[in-house]
Design an enzyme around this catalytic site. Structure first.
Site, PDB file in Angstrom:
ATOM      1  N   ALA A 104      -5.209  -8.517  10.606  1.00  0.00           N
ATOM      2  CA  ALA A 104      -5.265  -7.116  10.166  1.00  0.00           C
ATOM      3  C   ALA A 104      -5.820  -7.015   8.752  1.00  0.00           C
ATOM      4  CB  ALA A 104      -3.884  -6.485  10.210  1.00  0.00           C
ATOM      5  N   ASN A 140       0.800  -1.220   0.000  1.00  0.00           N
ATOM      6  CA  ASN A 140       0.000   0.000   0.000  1.00  0.00           C
ATOM      7  C   ASN A 140       0.837   1.277   0.000  1.00  0.00           C
ATOM      8  OD1 ASN A 140      -2.003  -1.936   2.107  1.00  0.00           O
ATOM      9  ND2 ASN A 140      -2.691  -1.260   0.092  1.00  0.00           N
ATOM     10  N   ARG A 194      -4.015   5.438   8.508  1.00  0.00           N
ATOM     11  CA  ARG A 194      -2.819   5.053   7.738  1.00  0.00           C
ATOM     12  C   ARG A 194      -2.152   6.234   7.030  1.00  0.00           C
ATOM     13  NH1 ARG A 194      -2.646  -0.541   4.581  1.00  0.00           N
ATOM     14  NH2 ARG A 194      -0.436  -0.020   4.853  1.00  0.00           N
ATOM     15  N   ARG A 209     -11.712   1.455  -0.906  1.00  0.00           N
ATOM     16  CA  ARG A 209     -10.565   2.316  -0.542  1.00  0.00           C
ATOM     17  C   ARG A 209     -10.246   3.330  -1.651  1.00  0.00           C
ATOM     18  NH1 ARG A 209      -7.381  -0.017   3.651  1.00  0.00           N
ATOM     19  NH2 ARG A 209      -8.862  -0.945   5.090  1.00  0.00           N
ATOM     20  N   CYS A 214       0.373  -8.539   0.397  1.00  0.00           N
ATOM     21  CA  CYS A 214       0.240  -7.235   1.066  1.00  0.00           C
ATOM     22  C   CYS A 214       1.536  -6.840   1.772  1.00  0.00           C
ATOM     23  CB  CYS A 214      -0.839  -7.263   2.145  1.00  0.00           C
ATOM     24  SG  CYS A 214      -2.454  -7.774   1.624  1.00  0.00           S
ATOM     25  N   HIS A 254      -9.362  -4.685  -1.011  1.00  0.00           N
ATOM     26  CA  HIS A 254      -8.278  -4.290  -1.933  1.00  0.00           C
ATOM     27  C   HIS A 254      -8.278  -5.290  -3.093  1.00  0.00           C
ATOM     28  CE1 HIS A 254      -5.637  -2.112   1.282  1.00  0.00           C
ATOM     29  NE2 HIS A 254      -6.123  -1.212   0.448  1.00  0.00           N
TER      30      HIS A 254
HETATM   31  N1  ARG Z   1      -4.893  -3.338   7.922  1.00  0.00           N
HETATM   32  C1  ARG Z   1      -4.483  -2.968   6.602  1.00  0.00           C
HETATM   33  C2  ARG Z   1      -5.542  -2.066   5.973  1.00  0.00           C
HETATM   34  O1  ARG Z   1      -6.701  -2.274   6.242  1.00  0.00           O
HETATM   35  C3  ARG Z   1      -4.240  -4.172   5.756  1.00  0.00           C
HETATM   36  C4  ARG Z   1      -3.713  -3.849   4.398  1.00  0.00           C
HETATM   37  C5  ARG Z   1      -3.617  -5.026   3.486  1.00  0.00           C
HETATM   38  N2  ARG Z   1      -2.957  -4.661   2.283  1.00  0.00           N
HETATM   39  C6  ARG Z   1      -3.259  -5.089   1.055  1.00  0.00           C
HETATM   40  N3  ARG Z   1      -2.480  -4.742   0.076  1.00  0.00           N
HETATM   41  N4  ARG Z   1      -4.360  -5.762   0.798  1.00  0.00           N
HETATM   42  O2  ARG Z   1      -5.256  -1.161   5.240  1.00  0.00           O
END
Ligand code: ARG
Length: 266
Positions: A250, A63, A82, A131, A256, A160
């Site tokens: 998480a 990310n 974040r 997102r 990820c 994601h």
């Molecule tokens: N807890 C993080 C979030 O919600 C996890 C991110 C996972 N990353 C991914 N590339 N799927 O942002």
């Protein structure tokens, strides 16, 4: 990659985190991360970014942004929790000599978590919905002068694109169809012939099977079903399964935890 020195579930910004506040073991997470790190070093050169206190999700470097040919489009995180990571990732890319591009502050874009290049580089598959905002896609298209194909994510568990979709280097794709709306499924099917589609069942999808690291004929992923593992092997892949249970709390797994860089920037 980013070592899990400060990793924890401190807040809830996806359904996986709910019920897991401070429920992950940093010790076990460190061991799992180390095994993943070892597996990745066998197929790629790994560079690290310094973990930062107050940014527990920084381990999920997918990310940080999206990179190709020395150009990085930095992430603009949807959640305030974040957004503090952005400055640290920006600093790393600046120091490493990348050309850093930004999308406007008010347009969320969550990097490689939501944007995956087709293996021949001919197009960029870009997720949006939970997102990333679809209006960010224009900036991605401009950054690399590339066709961006939007994929609408409709299941909050697969928030994601890299949780439910993965182009593989043998020209196939693995994906969990219920995570997408119908027009998006049609776009995937129009590009990949039937024999190139690996449809993931819900049980494997919930084990983050699509969250796969792939280089050449190696795939590295969380523990998955024997059926899926055999399917990979029959397609000629070497399968490396690494238990990543602490990171699933998480909402993340193998892919990820890495960001793919195309090489040293010019
Ligand atoms: N807890 C993080 C979030 O919600 C996890 C991110 C996972 N990353 C991914 N590339 N799927 O942002």
């Amino acid at each position: 990659m980013c070592p899990p020195k400060f990793y924890d579930v401190n807040y809830v910004i996806n359904p996986w985190m709910s019920g897991h506040i401070h429920d992950s073991s940093r010790q076990v997470a460190a061991e799992q991360w180390q095994r993943l790190y070892s597996a990745v070093t066998e197929i790629a050169e790994v560079v690290l970014v310094e973990p930062q206190p107050g940014s527990p999700d920084m381990v999920f470097t997918a990310n940080a942004g999206l990179e190709r040919n020395g150009v990085v489009v930095l992430s603009r995180f949807f959640h305030a929790e974040r957004q503090g990571e952005e400055q640290h990732f920006r600093h790393w890319f600046d120091e490493a000599g990348y050309t850093v591009l930004n999308v406007p502050r008010d347009i969320p874009f969550e990097g490689e978590g939501d944007a995956l290049f087709a293996v021949d580089g001919s197009r960029l598959w870009a997720g949006y919905g939970p997102r990333t905002l679809q209006s960010s896609h224009h900036y991605l298209s401009e950054a690399w002068k590339i066709e961006v194909v939007p994929l609408h994510l409709i299941d909050p568990r697969f928030y994601h694109l890299d949780t439910c979709f993965a182009p593989l280097e043998d020209g196939s794709v693995m994906y969990y169809p219920p995570a997408f709306d119908n027009p998006s499924i049609e776009r995937i099917e129009a590009y990949y012939a039937k024999d190139k589609r690996i449809i993931i069942a819900e049980a494997d999808a919930l084990c983050f099977a699509c969250n796969v690291i792939n280089a050449n004929r190696t795939v590295i992923l969380n523990k998955v079903s024997d059926t899926l593992s055999e399917q990979f092997e029959s397609r000629g892949f070497r399968v490396v399964q690494v238990e990543l249970s602490e990171f699933l709390k998480a909402g993340g797994a193998a892919k990820c935890l890495v960001m793919k860089l195309s090489g040293t920037p010019c």
